[in-house]
Design a protein around this motif. Structure first.
Motif, PDB file in Angstrom:
ATOM      1  N   ILE A  42       1.293   5.965   8.487  1.00  0.00           N
ATOM      2  CA  ILE A  42       1.436   6.763   7.259  1.00  0.00           C
ATOM      3  C   ILE A  42       0.801   8.125   7.440  1.00  0.00           C
ATOM      4  O   ILE A  42       1.381   9.169   7.072  1.00  0.00           O
ATOM      5  CB  ILE A  42       0.783   6.027   6.071  1.00  0.00           C
ATOM      6  CG1 ILE A  42       1.533   4.736   5.741  1.00  0.00           C
ATOM      7  CG2 ILE A  42       0.722   6.942   4.832  1.00  0.00           C
ATOM      8  CD1 ILE A  42       2.951   4.919   5.291  1.00  0.00           C
TER       9      ILE A  42
ATOM     10  N   TYR B 292      -9.086   5.600  -2.261  1.00  0.00           N
ATOM     11  CA  TYR B 292      -8.367   4.348  -2.071  1.00  0.00           C
ATOM     12  C   TYR B 292      -8.484   3.584  -3.382  1.00  0.00           C
ATOM     13  O   TYR B 292      -9.571   3.098  -3.733  1.00  0.00           O
ATOM     14  CB  TYR B 292      -8.956   3.536  -0.913  1.00  0.00           C
ATOM     15  CG  TYR B 292      -8.277   2.198  -0.770  1.00  0.00           C
ATOM     16  CD1 TYR B 292      -7.001   2.113  -0.210  1.00  0.00           C
ATOM     17  CD2 TYR B 292      -8.874   1.032  -1.227  1.00  0.00           C
ATOM     18  CE1 TYR B 292      -6.354   0.888  -0.113  1.00  0.00           C
ATOM     19  CE2 TYR B 292      -8.236  -0.198  -1.128  1.00  0.00           C
ATOM     20  CZ  TYR B 292      -6.975  -0.258  -0.580  1.00  0.00           C
ATOM     21  OH  TYR B 292      -6.337  -1.468  -0.496  1.00  0.00           O
TER      22      TYR B 292
ATOM     23  N   GLU C 266       0.809  -1.217   0.000  1.00  0.00           N
ATOM     24  CA  GLU C 266       0.000   0.000   0.000  1.00  0.00           C
ATOM     25  C   GLU C 266       0.847   1.275   0.000  1.00  0.00           C
ATOM     26  O   GLU C 266       0.322   2.374  -0.208  1.00  0.00           O
ATOM     27  CB  GLU C 266      -0.934   0.006   1.211  1.00  0.00           C
ATOM     28  CG  GLU C 266      -1.853  -1.189   1.299  1.00  0.00           C
ATOM     29  CD  GLU C 266      -3.001  -1.141   0.307  1.00  0.00           C
ATOM     30  OE1 GLU C 266      -4.106  -0.748   0.693  1.00  0.00           O
ATOM     31  OE2 GLU C 266      -2.768  -1.499  -0.867  1.00  0.00           O
ATOM     32  N   LEU C 267       2.152   1.137   0.214  1.00  0.00           N
ATOM     33  CA  LEU C 267       3.018   2.309   0.081  1.00  0.00           C
ATOM     34  C   LEU C 267       2.951   2.882  -1.333  1.00  0.00           C
ATOM     35  O   LEU C 267       3.162   4.080  -1.536  1.00  0.00           O
ATOM     36  CB  LEU C 267       4.463   1.939   0.435  1.00  0.00           C
ATOM     37  CG  LEU C 267       4.731   1.627   1.907  1.00  0.00           C
ATOM     38  CD1 LEU C 267       6.133   1.051   2.084  1.00  0.00           C
ATOM     39  CD2 LEU C 267       4.549   2.879   2.759  1.00  0.00           C
TER      40      LEU C 267
ATOM     41  N   LYS D 208      -0.211   5.324  -1.312  1.00  0.00           N
ATOM     42  CA  LYS D 208      -0.475   6.251  -0.211  1.00  0.00           C
ATOM     43  C   LYS D 208      -0.647   7.683  -0.681  1.00  0.00           C
ATOM     44  O   LYS D 208      -1.465   8.431  -0.126  1.00  0.00           O
ATOM     45  CB  LYS D 208       0.626   6.170   0.847  1.00  0.00           C
ATOM     46  CG  LYS D 208       1.988   6.673   0.424  1.00  0.00           C
ATOM     47  CD  LYS D 208       2.996   6.515   1.544  1.00  0.00           C
ATOM     48  CE  LYS D 208       4.376   7.014   1.148  1.00  0.00           C
ATOM     49  NZ  LYS D 208       4.419   8.479   0.940  1.00  0.00           N
ATOM     50  N   ASP D 209       0.105   8.092  -1.720  1.00  0.00           N
ATOM     51  CA  ASP D 209      -0.028   9.474  -2.202  1.00  0.00           C
ATOM     52  C   ASP D 209      -1.386   9.711  -2.840  1.00  0.00           C
ATOM     53  O   ASP D 209      -1.947  10.810  -2.725  1.00  0.00           O
ATOM     54  CB  ASP D 209       1.089   9.794  -3.206  1.00  0.00           C
ATOM     55  CG  ASP D 209       2.458   9.883  -2.550  1.00  0.00           C
ATOM     56  OD1 ASP D 209       2.515  10.081  -1.318  1.00  0.00           O
ATOM     57  OD2 ASP D 209       3.464   9.720  -3.258  1.00  0.00           O
TER      58      ASP D 209
ATOM     59  N   TRP E  20      -8.846   4.442   6.278  1.00  0.00           N
ATOM     60  CA  TRP E  20      -8.117   5.646   5.885  1.00  0.00           C
ATOM     61  C   TRP E  20      -8.894   6.907   6.267  1.00  0.00           C
ATOM     62  O   TRP E  20      -8.302   7.896   6.730  1.00  0.00           O
ATOM     63  CB  TRP E  20      -7.829   5.625   4.385  1.00  0.00           C
ATOM     64  CG  TRP E  20      -6.687   4.751   3.986  1.00  0.00           C
ATOM     65  CD1 TRP E  20      -6.747   3.541   3.362  1.00  0.00           C
ATOM     66  CD2 TRP E  20      -5.298   5.015   4.207  1.00  0.00           C
ATOM     67  NE1 TRP E  20      -5.480   3.035   3.171  1.00  0.00           N
ATOM     68  CE2 TRP E  20      -4.574   3.916   3.676  1.00  0.00           C
ATOM     69  CE3 TRP E  20      -4.590   6.068   4.785  1.00  0.00           C
ATOM     70  CZ2 TRP E  20      -3.185   3.850   3.709  1.00  0.00           C
ATOM     71  CZ3 TRP E  20      -3.194   6.005   4.821  1.00  0.00           C
ATOM     72  CH2 TRP E  20      -2.508   4.911   4.292  1.00  0.00           C
TER      73      TRP E  20
ATOM     74  N   ALA F 137      -1.807   2.216   8.412  1.00  0.00           N
ATOM     75  CA  ALA F 137      -2.401   3.439   7.888  1.00  0.00           C
ATOM     76  C   ALA F 137      -2.207   4.606   8.859  1.00  0.00           C
ATOM     77  O   ALA F 137      -1.940   5.745   8.452  1.00  0.00           O
ATOM     78  CB  ALA F 137      -3.881   3.225   7.613  1.00  0.00           C
TER      79      ALA F 137
END
Length: 289
Positions: free
Chosen positions: A285, A154, A141-142, A145-146, A211, A282
């Motif tokens: 992050i 998502y 999921e990195l 993330k942006d 998120w 999450a």
């Protein structure tokens, strides 16, 4: 004995090497570029490549136990075939093999089919082995993330059946436990398969909801259609790989990646602690953003 670790500088390998060193194991790491290895003191670093027969023979000399991780590549199966043949030739008895959950079912997805082929080789060639079958890696999921943080979406098309995402640290710790168990056994142990999963089975909607909670604003699920997912991935990886990721996403949507009953409980008991969660990831992050 010394344990040989392939993929030692990758996402799983770095955690695994540290786990083994902390448990007092002697570790030999097979790496492509020793100058960039940056592994703990005391680790024996050997230069090699999974298609370089001479380097494999040298690296495997004197080894009894092997951690085998084949990264997704166009020649992944050739690498697995060669490594396991050389391993048997050099007297390696025990292997901990990083496969993938549902390798026997998602056979239209190339790297799943490859992993299942590797599993069959371990059985046919007479190794003692632990086959680790991880679900989707949380730290994949990195890559998105942006998009989540900057666009409020998502974007991973993981569907509504559920995906049991697993943390790389949990994978590495189970691998370390199995490597030590097999290396210290007086003889070859039988083949065993362990599903590696997280504590929660997430859908696209529930991942977006997590998120939303950790960033404090609405995050929406981008939907199940993998077309945009493939097109986006093709901008930074080979098109064949982007297509393969699309095939995997299609199976997420149609089948999910649901653990078997008792999988998470088995891992929690083995590790003696709770499994790392998606919410934990999450939250970290969001806090760093």
């Amino acid at each position: 004995m010394t344990i040989l670790v392939t993929g030692a500088t990758g996402r799983i390998g770095r955690h695994l090497v540290q786990q083994l060193v902390s448990r007092g194991a002697s570790v030999r790491a097979l790496v492509r570029d020793p100058s960039k290895a940056d592994l703990p003191a005391g680790v024996e670093i050997v230069k090699g490549d999974m298609l370089d027969i001479d380097s494999l023979r040298a690296a495997f000399t004197g080894m009894r136990t092997l951690f085998l991780l084949n990264a997704v590549s166009g020649d992944e199966f050739t690498q697995a075939l060669i490594v396991l043949n050389i391993a048997r030739e050099q007297g390696i008895e025990s292997v901990v093999y990083l496969s993938v959950i549902h390798a026997d079912r998602f056979v239209n997805v190339p790297h799943f089919a490859v992993k299942f082929g590797g599993e069959r080789m371990l059985t046919q060639m007479g190794f003692g082995a632990t086959i680790l079958r991880p679900a989707y890696f949380i730290d994949n999921e990195l890559m998105i993330k942006d998009v989540v943080l900057n666009h409020g979406v998502y974007p991973m098309p993981i569907g509504s059946k559920g995906i049991a995402m697993v943390d790389a640290r949990d994978i590495a710790e189970v691998a370390a436990f199995e490597l030590m168990r097999r290396d210290q056994a007086p003889g070859k142990l039988p083949i065993e398969t362990i599903n590696l999963v997280g504590p929660d089975t997430l859908t696209g909607a529930s991942a977006a909801a997590i998120w939303s909670e950790v960033v404090g604003r609405p995050i929406v699920y981008g939907g199940d259609n993998p077309s945009g997912f493939e097109q986006n991935f093709a901008t930074f990886m080979p098109k064949w790989m982007a297509y393969e990721m699309r095939l995997m996403a299609e199976r997420f949507v149609s089948d999910g990646m649901v653990p078997d009953a008792g999988d998470a409980e088995r891992l929690t008991k083995l590790l003696g602690r709770p499994l790392h969660s998606y919410r934990e990831f999450a939250s970290a992050i969001a806090a760093a953003a």
